[in-house]
Design an enzyme around this catalytic site. Structure first.
Site, PDB file in Angstrom:
ATOM      1  N   LYS A 118       0.932  -1.404  -0.354  1.00 17.72           N
ATOM      2  CA  LYS A 118       0.370   0.338   0.423  1.00 17.72           C
ATOM      3  C   LYS A 118       0.753   1.367  -0.191  1.00 17.72           C
ATOM      4  O   LYS A 118       2.217   1.087  -0.356  1.00 17.72           O
ATOM      5  CB  LYS A 118      -1.022  -0.434   0.940  1.00 17.72           C
ATOM      6  CG  LYS A 118      -2.100  -1.517   1.410  1.00 17.72           C
ATOM      7  CD  LYS A 118      -2.269  -1.977   0.168  1.00 17.72           C
ATOM      8  CE  LYS A 118      -2.861  -3.699   0.901  1.00 17.72           C
ATOM      9  NZ  LYS A 118      -3.708  -4.145  -0.129  1.00 17.72           N
TER      10      LYS A 118
HETATM   11  C1  PLP Z   1      -4.312  -5.554   1.028  1.00 21.40           C
HETATM   12  C2  PLP Z   1      -5.957  -5.753   1.416  1.00 21.40           C
HETATM   13  C3  PLP Z   1      -6.703  -5.849   2.443  1.00 21.40           C
HETATM   14  C4  PLP Z   1      -5.688  -6.474   3.230  1.00 21.40           C
HETATM   15  O1  PLP Z   1      -4.680  -5.898   3.885  1.00 21.40           O
HETATM   16  P1  PLP Z   1      -3.988  -6.160   4.954  1.00 21.40           P
HETATM   17  O2  PLP Z   1      -3.621  -5.211   5.226  1.00 21.40           O
HETATM   18  O3  PLP Z   1      -2.920  -7.114   3.740  1.00 21.40           O
HETATM   19  O4  PLP Z   1      -5.057  -7.348   5.570  1.00 21.40           O
HETATM   20  C5  PLP Z   1      -8.342  -5.912   1.931  1.00 21.40           C
HETATM   21  N1  PLP Z   1      -8.706  -5.553   1.022  1.00 21.40           N
HETATM   22  C6  PLP Z   1      -8.423  -4.378   0.150  1.00 21.40           C
HETATM   23  C7  PLP Z   1      -9.392  -4.032  -1.240  1.00 21.40           C
HETATM   24  C8  PLP Z   1      -6.648  -5.222  -0.375  1.00 21.40           C
HETATM   25  O5  PLP Z   1      -5.890  -3.783  -1.742  1.00 21.40           O
END
Ligand code: PLP
Length: 378
Positions: A182
């Site tokens: 992210k």
């Molecule tokens: C990355 C992501 C998640 C999960 O995030 P984590 O912090 O790895 O649990 C959930 N929803 C979306 C849309 C994502 O891109």
């Protein structure tokens, strides 16, 4: 040969020093730095509260619990998302009901979403895919009209804006991720923003085993305190080491987003003349943080998506398939067979993510574009 990665977190000496200081402070689990990170995060997005947890997946799980969703309930969400979106619904014993996306934005299609509402539907889980802000007001109106909860999966959307307001400040359960893919990272980590005190109190209880007194209060108490465990809780805490890194990452966020947008503009300007390519852009009522740069190959493309990925890798450029669809993964094909979502499937199968990170050398940006153009015969 050097390989240009598809993504890379921006972490420096400041983050390392902050983690070092947290370790030497002797307080390493959820404590004062988590509190400071929550305050800074809430101030940044413009909301009253922020609750730190161990990931966006656990943020979604807790948000569904405080929304009162459980066995027998249905929650509408996109299949074309990271699989954690749908998984979180299954954790509470509810059923994910997949709706189609709008192929221009990759976000939920409002008409298709409404067509899937039944008497069992309890909520809409709205994803801001790759950080492109979805039309929150439209979905919030739809949810109100049918008496449904609206939960936002803003895993990728930190710093994105919807109608002049940062994502996180538009509704009462908004979940963020700090995974390294992210925009900013704490290694792993998540955050829930809200203006509702009742939600926040319950979220804080649930993330720490349902314990009536948190570690910090007990530690600082001048009299003996006995805790009670008020309901079935979880260990979904963020650590102070992670929060220390998060505080530094948040300071870099505006700069990171500006730079990501500048690279995306260069990419989009350089690909605009190719009629068989679709790229994402700011929606009419929002501003995109460019969490991932996705290219979709449309009809007329001289190469398939997989061939383009293969050729780019030979050039030393890594790429990834576009956003996945949950319903075609084994964990869903066995659990709910026979689902067909032609718009999501076509979008997923014809798209790829190309390298974009900060800082990214201008020569590397130009190399990526020149090789994409070359392979596509331009
Ligand atoms: C990355 C992501 C998640 C999960 O995030 P984590 O912090 O790895 O649990 C959930 N929803 C979306 C849309 C994502 O891109």
């Amino acid at each position: 040969m050097r390989i240009i990665p598809v993504a890379k977190p921006l972490l420096g000496v400041e983050e390392a020093q902050a983690a070092y200081d947290a370790v030497l402070s002797g307080w390493v689990t959820q404590g004062p730095r988590v509190g400071a990170f929550e305050e800074a995060f809430a101030r940044y997005v413009g909301t009253r509260y922020a609750v730190a947890v161990s990931s966006c997946t656990t943020a979604l799980h807790l948000s569904l619990i405080v929304s009162g969703i459980g066995p027998g309930d249905e929650v509408i969400c996109p299949s074309m998302s990271y699989i954690a979106t749908a998984n979180s619904i299954r954790y509470v014993g509810a059923t994910p009901v997949f709706a189609e996306i709008d192929p221009h934005t990759y976000n939920l299609d409002i008409v298709d979403t409404e067509s899937r509402i039944t008497s069992r539907t309890k909520a809409i889980l709205l994803v801001h895919q790759v950080g492109v802000p979805a039309d929150i007001d439209q979905f919030s109106e739809l949810a109100k009209r049918h008496g449904l909860m609206l939960i936002e999966d803003a895993a990728c959307a930190i710093g994105s804006i919807y109608k002049q307001k940062l994502i996180g400040s538009n509704s009462d359960l908004v979940c963020f991720s700090f995974h390294p893919r992210k925009i900013v990272t704490t290694g792993d980590g998540g955050m829930i923003t809200s203006n509702r005190q009742d939600y926040v109190e319950r979220l804080k209880l649930l993330r720490q085993h349902g314990m009536s007194v948190n570690d910090r209060t007990r530690h600082e108490a001048r009299s003996i305190i006995f805790e009670d465990h008020l309901e079935l809780g979880y260990n979904y805490r963020m650590t102070d080491i992670q929060a220390a890194v998060g505080i530094k990452q948040l300071e870099r966020l505006p700069e990171i987003i500006e730079e990501r947008r500048a690279i995306a503009k260069f990419y989009s300007d350089s690909l605009r003349d190719l009629p068989f390519i679709h790229t994402l852009r700011d929606p009419d009522q929002g501003r995109w943080n460019v969490q991932s740069y996705v290219i979709r190959l449309l009809e007329g493309s001289p190469l398939s998506r997989d061939d383009l990925m293969r050729r780019l890798l030979k050039d030393g450029i890594s790429s990834r398939r576009g956003i996945m669809t949950a319903h075609r993964e084994t964990a869903y094909r066995n659990y709910m067979p026979g689902i067909s979502l032609p718009i999501s499937e076509a979008a997923s199968d014809s798209s790829l993510v190309i390298p974009l990170y900060v800082p990214m050398a201008r020569e590397d940006q130009e190399f990526v574009i020149s090789r994409v153009r070359y392979h596509l015969g331009a």
